[in-house]
Scaffold this active site. Structure first.
Site, PDB file in Angstrom:
ATOM      1  N   LYS A   1      61.582  17.538  50.920  1.00 58.15           N
ATOM      2  CA  LYS A   1      62.265  17.825  52.182  1.00 58.15           C
ATOM      3  C   LYS A   1      63.792  17.921  51.965  1.00 58.15           C
ATOM      4  O   LYS A   1      64.307  17.472  50.944  1.00 58.15           O
ATOM      5  CB  LYS A   1      61.925  16.746  53.217  1.00 58.15           C
TER       6      LYS A   1
HETATM    7  C1  LIG Z   1      55.908  16.785  54.750  1.00 59.63           C
HETATM    8  C2  LIG Z   1      55.207  17.044  56.025  1.00 59.63           C
HETATM    9  C3  LIG Z   1      54.469  16.067  56.696  1.00 59.63           C
HETATM   10  C4  LIG Z   1      54.172  14.720  56.131  1.00 59.63           C
HETATM   11  O1  LIG Z   1      55.265  14.032  55.652  1.00 59.63           O
HETATM   12  P1  LIG Z   1      55.050  12.973  54.450  1.00 59.63           P
HETATM   13  O2  LIG Z   1      56.374  12.292  54.361  1.00 59.63           O
HETATM   14  O3  LIG Z   1      54.680  13.741  53.230  1.00 59.63           O
HETATM   15  O4  LIG Z   1      53.966  12.039  54.871  1.00 59.63           O
HETATM   16  C5  LIG Z   1      53.924  16.380  57.930  1.00 59.63           C
HETATM   17  N1  LIG Z   1      54.086  17.587  58.479  1.00 59.63           N
HETATM   18  C6  LIG Z   1      54.775  18.558  57.867  1.00 59.63           C
HETATM   19  C7  LIG Z   1      54.947  19.870  58.547  1.00 59.63           C
HETATM   20  C8  LIG Z   1      55.337  18.339  56.615  1.00 59.63           C
HETATM   21  O5  LIG Z   1      56.010  19.314  56.007  1.00 59.63           O
END
Ligand SMILES: *Cc1c(COP(=O)(O)O)cnc(C)c1O
Length: 368
Positions: A182
């Site tokens: 992210k």
């Molecule tokens: C990354 C992501 C998640 C989950 O986040 P994590 O930190 O990996 O648990 C949920 N929804 C979307 C759209 C994502 O990109």
């Protein structure tokens, strides 16, 4: 030439030093760094209540708990997301109701949402794919008229905006992820923006075994909470990343602009909306033309030293969701785009020349 991945985190030396300091401090789980990180996030979100979690998935699940969603309830969401989005709906015992996507934005098609609302609908759960928010005015207008909660899966949208205001500073329940890919990372982590201090206290219970402490030795438990607290090790990384959010977002936008300048239009790929007001440019994704096969494109690009990501195959076509009764053909736009979408490299440490290299390689691989 070195391999260019589709993304790569950028952790600076000061952040690495701050993590070492946490490790030496004797307090490595939830402590002062988590408190400071939550305060910084709350400040970013216009002083709204914010709680951190060990993942974005945990933040989303707790958001559903806070909204009181469980068995018999329906939650409207998109079939084009990381499968976490709909898995958490199943985790709390509720039913995901998919609505097809708008092929231009690749987000849930708000024109189709109202037709999917039933007496069992409790919440709308849009995803801001690649960091591009949906039309928030329309989303909240629908929610208000039908008395629904909104759980924004803003996992990819930290740093994005709506009409100049930060995602997280507006809206109902807003979940962020700080997973390694992210825009801002804690290695693994997440956060939830809540509607009130009472909801924040409730979220804290779900985060840690339902425990509430009082006095010197008082302890009470009144709900079956889980274990999804963030650590100080992770929060120290997050604090170092937060300081660079604006620079990261600005650099991502520059690289996206370069893609729009250099990407060969005659290749007939569908490019993302050119939104430099709202998007944080979490990803730059193209939809390949029907004559291309994605697996062959990925292999050919890898042979040119370039990593391509897949975000995401349509969720309703996974075995689990087929078993729940979803069928191929139900969401044609999601199926078409889920089968042909490709994520090009985009991360702040990339050079302009890297974008040119990706565009050149795509021309060689997809050109006729
Ligand atoms: C990354 C992501 C998640 C989950 O986040 P994590 O930190 O990996 O648990 C949920 N929804 C979307 C759209 C994502 O990109």
């Amino acid at each position: 030439m070195s391999f260019l991945p589709f993304t790569r985190p950028w952790i600076d030396e000061a952040t690495i030093a701050s993590v070492a300091e946490v490790l030496r401090s004797g307090w490595i789980a939830s402590g002062p760094k988590v408190e400071a990180f939550e305060a910084a996030l709350a400040h970013y979100c216009g002083e709204r209540p914010v709680r951190s979690f060990s993942s974005g998935t945990a933040a989303l699940e707790v958001a559903l708990r806070v909204a009181g969603i469980g068995p018999g309830d329906e939650v409207i969401t998109t079939p084009i997301s990381w499968v976490a989005t709909s898995n958490v709906i199943l985790q709390v015992g509720a039913k995901p109701v998919f609505v097809d996507i708008d092929p231009r934005t690749r987000n849930i098609d708000l024109d189709r949402v109202e037709a999917a609302i039933t007496p069992a609908t409790r919440a709308l759960m849009p995803v801001f794919l690649a960091g591009l928010p949906v039309d928030m005015d329309r989303l909240y207008d629908i929610a208000r008229r039908h008395a629904l909660r909104v759980i924004e899966d803003a996992a990819q949208a930290f740093g994005s905006r709506h009409r100049g205001r930060r995602i997280g500073a507006i809206g109902d329940l807003v979940a962020f992820s700080f997973q390694a890919n992210k825009n801002v990372t804690c290695a693994e982590g997440g956060a939830l923006v809540l509607a009130s201090q009472a909801e924040a206290a409730f979220a804290e219970k779900w985060r840690l075994q339902g425990v509430v402490r009082s006095g010197e030795d008082g302890m009470e438990v009144d709900l079956p909470g889980g274990k999804s607290n963030l650590t100080d090790v992770a929060a120290a990384i997050g604090l170092g990343q937060l300081a660079r959010l604006e620079a990261f977002t600005a650099r991502r936008a520059q690289l996206a602009r370069r893609y729009f300048e250099r990407f060969e239009r005659s290749l007939e790929c569908e490019l993302p909306p050119e939104d430099f007001e709202n998007s944080n440019w979490h990803m730059f994704q193209v939809v390949l033309p029907p004559r291309a096969t994605r697996a062959a494109f990925i292999a050919a690009m890898r042979a040119q030293g370039i990593g391509i990501g897949v975000h995401y195959p349509a969720i309703h076509r996974f075995e689990l969701y087929q078993r729940l009764g979803f069928r191929e053909g139900q969401f044609p736009q999601a199926e078409r785009i889920g089968a042909a979408i490709a994520t090009l490299p985009l991360f702040p440490a990339m050079q302009d020349a890297d974008v040119d290299r990706v565009c050149e390689a795509a021309r060689r691989v997809l050109g006729r």
